[in-house]
Design an enzyme around this catalytic site. Sequence first.
Site, PDB file in Angstrom:
ATOM      1  N   GLY A   9       0.839  -1.194   0.000  1.00 26.82           N
ATOM      2  CA  GLY A   9       0.000   0.000   0.000  1.00 26.82           C
ATOM      3  C   GLY A   9       0.872   1.241   0.000  1.00 26.82           C
ATOM      4  N   LYS A 204       1.516   8.667  18.861  1.00 28.72           N
ATOM      5  CA  LYS A 204       0.909   8.357  17.564  1.00 28.72           C
ATOM      6  C   LYS A 204      -0.546   7.937  17.732  1.00 28.72           C
ATOM      7  CE  LYS A 204       0.484   7.371  13.183  1.00 28.72           C
ATOM      8  NZ  LYS A 204       1.139   6.207  12.539  1.00 28.72           N
TER       9      LYS A 204
END
Length: 344
Positions: A9, A204
């Site tokens: 991806g 994150k």
Amino acid sequence: MRLIIVGAGAIGCTLAALLAMSGQAVTLLARGDTLDAVRRDGVRLTRIDGTHQVPVQVTGVPDGLGPQDAIFICTKAHSLGDVLPGLAPLIGPETCVVPMVNGVPWWYFQGVSGRLQGRAIEAVDPGGGLLAMLPWQQVLGAVVLITAERTAPGTVHSTNPLLLVLGEPDHTEHPRTHRLAAVLRAAGIDARVSTAIRDNVWTKVIANLTSNPLSVVTGATLDRLYSDPDIVPLVRKILHEALQVAAAYGARFPVDLQSFLAQGAGMGAVRTSMLQDFDQGRPLELAAIGDAIIELAALQGIDMPVTKDVIALARFRSKAARACASSPHASTTPIRVSQREAHA
């Protein structure tokens, strides 16, 4: 080093192209149209300095490659249970597995002491299946701070700075971590080594939680999510709920609220990975980015009402859109609305 990237991806193709451009031997494990495109044309990567057409070794099956020094798993978090068993031919006793996925990692309670030591996180690892497949000692924690968008099979656009933080689950230092970081830095990635990787995970996770589900609900890009006066109050509420959970686990969050919002807005008109998945009709990473954090909160007796509501709305939108797309009566004709209807 013998490196393989699993998943072609946006992140996987970006990483493969940069490593190949640096002269590092790397193999990309891909499938379908992407496998064909990379075999034919290599990876087409657009960076701030222009577009690069990069030949990359690619394969559709891991058989015959032998054990690797490091395996970068660049799939979605909810695909790990399907992907990991097939990587057995690549994993030797010294192989380092680097899951480059969003959300709370399945290894979070491994390698640390405390009342939750060794526990599986049901939202991302139901029944502890991932823990049973791979010893946590062979896992290297990774926090991926890379924005990239796949625009076609084997074609990626990534113009922001690239940052990757690596760290051992038991918060020790290990030569393999520094060696791998050096290889990544040679490829133009700001690779840092952390001896407190869970702090980086929480940074994150909080960024994901305050942006990804809201991007599906609103359709907004990062610059608008973190600056629009109608959305920012929701971002603040989710942020405060998440910070309370992070603090309960002893994590340090090094950014103040205004700096956090400014940094998010400064990323520009970037569509989150979850919004990209939504637009493509793919499953969303709500379990790793949302449900797992709510699970961790519940283990500490903390409620997250606003976060729960936003995740529920994102999940509803995803289910509704996919149901509509699969309906035999779904129309491909755009719906035109009047000015009055648009404001209703």
